[in-house]
Design a protein around this motif. Structure first.
Motif, PDB file in Angstrom:
ATOM      1  N   ARG A  90       7.532   8.345 -26.091  1.00 44.09           N
ATOM      2  CA  ARG A  90       8.093   9.117 -25.214  1.00 44.09           C
ATOM      3  C   ARG A  90       6.966  10.104 -24.680  1.00 44.09           C
ATOM      4  O   ARG A  90       5.839  10.084 -25.221  1.00 44.09           O
ATOM      5  N   ASP A  91       7.312  10.662 -23.441  1.00 44.63           N
ATOM      6  CA  ASP A  91       6.439  11.553 -22.659  1.00 44.63           C
ATOM      7  C   ASP A  91       7.322  12.504 -21.999  1.00 44.63           C
ATOM      8  O   ASP A  91       8.401  12.372 -21.751  1.00 44.63           O
ATOM      9  N   PHE A  92       6.694  13.666 -22.014  1.00 43.94           N
ATOM     10  CA  PHE A  92       7.485  14.851 -21.176  1.00 43.94           C
ATOM     11  C   PHE A  92       6.965  14.807 -19.843  1.00 43.94           C
ATOM     12  O   PHE A  92       5.909  14.953 -19.149  1.00 43.94           O
ATOM     13  N   GLY A  93       7.989  14.241 -19.197  1.00 43.97           N
ATOM     14  CA  GLY A  93       8.141  14.510 -17.763  1.00 43.97           C
ATOM     15  C   GLY A  93       7.063  13.361 -17.047  1.00 43.97           C
ATOM     16  O   GLY A  93       6.439  12.616 -17.737  1.00 43.97           O
ATOM     17  N   LEU A  94       7.344  13.018 -15.632  1.00 46.64           N
ATOM     18  CA  LEU A  94       6.453  12.257 -14.994  1.00 46.64           C
ATOM     19  C   LEU A  94       6.089  12.658 -13.571  1.00 46.64           C
ATOM     20  O   LEU A  94       6.922  13.450 -13.030  1.00 46.64           O
ATOM     21  N   ILE A  95       4.940  12.578 -13.200  1.00 45.43           N
ATOM     22  CA  ILE A  95       4.498  12.505 -11.624  1.00 45.43           C
ATOM     23  C   ILE A  95       4.046  11.407 -11.001  1.00 45.43           C
ATOM     24  O   ILE A  95       3.028  10.844 -11.789  1.00 45.43           O
ATOM     25  N   CYS A  96       4.568  10.795 -10.093  1.00 42.15           N
ATOM     26  CA  CYS A  96       3.860   9.782  -9.496  1.00 42.15           C
ATOM     27  C   CYS A  96       3.976   9.889  -7.970  1.00 42.15           C
ATOM     28  O   CYS A  96       5.114  10.233  -7.434  1.00 42.15           O
ATOM     29  N   CYS A  97       2.878   9.994  -7.550  1.00 37.20           N
ATOM     30  CA  CYS A  97       2.539  10.371  -6.127  1.00 37.20           C
ATOM     31  C   CYS A  97       1.347   9.976  -5.573  1.00 37.20           C
ATOM     32  O   CYS A  97       0.628   9.317  -6.084  1.00 37.20           O
ATOM     33  N   ALA A  98       1.195  10.279  -4.205  1.00 39.37           N
ATOM     34  CA  ALA A  98       0.008  10.208  -3.723  1.00 39.37           C
ATOM     35  C   ALA A  98      -1.174  10.747  -4.000  1.00 39.37           C
ATOM     36  O   ALA A  98      -0.906  11.840  -4.616  1.00 39.37           O
ATOM     37  N   PRO A  99      -2.198  10.206  -4.038  1.00 40.00           N
ATOM     38  CA  PRO A  99      -3.512  10.953  -4.827  1.00 40.00           C
ATOM     39  C   PRO A  99      -3.463  12.410  -4.133  1.00 40.00           C
ATOM     40  O   PRO A  99      -4.146  13.072  -4.952  1.00 40.00           O
ATOM     41  N   GLY A 100      -3.515  12.170  -2.742  1.00 42.73           N
ATOM     42  CA  GLY A 100      -4.052  13.348  -2.023  1.00 42.73           C
ATOM     43  C   GLY A 100      -3.125  14.676  -2.503  1.00 42.73           C
ATOM     44  O   GLY A 100      -3.627  15.763  -2.180  1.00 42.73           O
ATOM     45  N   THR A 124       0.925  -1.293   0.144  1.00 42.39           N
ATOM     46  CA  THR A 124       0.111  -0.018  -0.062  1.00 42.39           C
ATOM     47  C   THR A 124       0.790   1.205  -0.043  1.00 42.39           C
ATOM     48  O   THR A 124       1.749   1.520   0.866  1.00 42.39           O
ATOM     49  N   GLY A 125       0.711   2.064  -0.893  1.00 44.24           N
ATOM     50  CA  GLY A 125       1.815   3.222  -1.159  1.00 44.24           C
ATOM     51  C   GLY A 125       1.218   4.431  -0.352  1.00 44.24           C
ATOM     52  O   GLY A 125       0.367   4.317   0.620  1.00 44.24           O
ATOM     53  N   SER A 126       2.017   5.454  -0.420  1.00 41.79           N
ATOM     54  CA  SER A 126       1.848   6.587   0.058  1.00 41.79           C
ATOM     55  C   SER A 126       0.338   7.354   0.080  1.00 41.79           C
ATOM     56  O   SER A 126      -0.085   6.964  -0.815  1.00 41.79           O
ATOM     57  N   VAL A 127      -0.110   7.688   1.372  1.00 41.92           N
ATOM     58  CA  VAL A 127      -1.530   8.251   1.450  1.00 41.92           C
ATOM     59  C   VAL A 127      -1.316   9.661   1.852  1.00 41.92           C
ATOM     60  O   VAL A 127      -2.518  10.208   2.311  1.00 41.92           O
TER      61      VAL A 127
END
Length: 265
Positions: free
Chosen positions: A236-246, A147-150
């Motif tokens: 390809r894609d420009f950039g990335l955001i991987c994060c908690a949904p909140g 379970t990832g970051s919340v």
């Protein structure tokens, strides 16, 4: 994904074999026992990258011959665009750490169906970790469900980075592996809250980690907050955001001006 689409145990075994092959040349704290050179973009590559790539191509295409192939170390074949199934592979993500004898690298494999990752394996043998993710079924690391970051507050979010710009002084740095995929697993494992990049990146860098993070509950988008898709003509894609949904909305707002500036011709 229907179970019959692929023999999951065979895929896991193939990735474990590739990881074991990579470990034969890796040296903890030292240069690897393999030839290393630089690509045209000055990024390092080694003989072991090529050997791992060849092993995976043979094994994975044997497991699912109808799936096309796209890998960092194989020439792109446009025929993949006509296939709804695609093996998306980075034989060693984080080669800089590999050649420096650091453990922040992994073997990254995703099976993409209709533009989205549906089954993914990531092996980090120098850390003795194996992630397995299936669309809609969750993700495990060494058999333990993740379970990832919340996190709900953007200020104080943990970011794998060596240092941060002054504008991001309200964030907290944590140890950064060279592999972007490995950084994304940190969000999945709740060891980080946010991973963000502001550069063009390739699909093979993030496809497997996308599913790993997503199945742990994270949000994964490009730098402008738009969904990622795979098996594009330009992969390809420009950039990335991987994060908690909140904190995703706040992350997009924080990065938007910089992202549009860097994207400009």
């Amino acid at each position: 994904m229907p179970e019959q689409l692929v023999d999951r145990a065979a895929v896991i075994a193939a990735v474990e074999a590739a990881a074991a092959l990579a470990m034969t040349s890796w040296r903890d704290g030292a240069a690897p026992d393999t030839r290393v050179w630089s690509k045209s973009n000055d990024s390092p590559v080694s003989d072991i990258d090529m050997e791992v790539d060849a092993l995976l191509k043979e094994r994975l295409t044997g497991i699912l011959p109808e799936a096309a192939w796209l890998s960092e170390e194989t020439a792109d074949d446009a025929a993949r665009l006509d296939s709804r199934l695609l093996w998306l592979v980075d034989p060693i993500d984080g080669t800089r750490d590999y050649v420096r004898g650091r453990d922040g690298w992994c073997v990254s494999v995703a099976l993409v169906a209709d533009g989205q990752p549906y089954f993914a394996i990531m092996a980090a043998p120098a850390q003795q970790k194996l992630w397995v993710a299936a669309h809609g079924e969750g993700v495990t690391c060494n058999g333990d469900r993740l379970t990832g970051s919340v996190r709900q507050e953007f200020a104080g979010a943990r970011v794998p980075a060596d240092e941060l710009p002054k504008i991001d002084h309200d964030l907290v740095t944590v140890t950064k592996p060279n592999s972007i995929a490995m950084r994304m697993t940190m969000v999945a494992c709740d060891r980080a809250d946010l991973v963000a990049t502001l550069r063009w990146g390739h699909e093979w860098d993030v496809a497997a980690a996308h599913l790993v993070a997503q199945e742990a509950g994270a949000v994964v988008t490009d730098a402008l907050g738009l969904p990622l898709s795979y098996n594009k003509r330009d992969p390809r894609d420009f950039g990335l955001i991987c994060c908690a949904p909140g904190i995703h909305e706040a992350a997009v707002q924080r990065l938007e001006d910089r992202a549009r500036k860097y994207m400009a011709p």
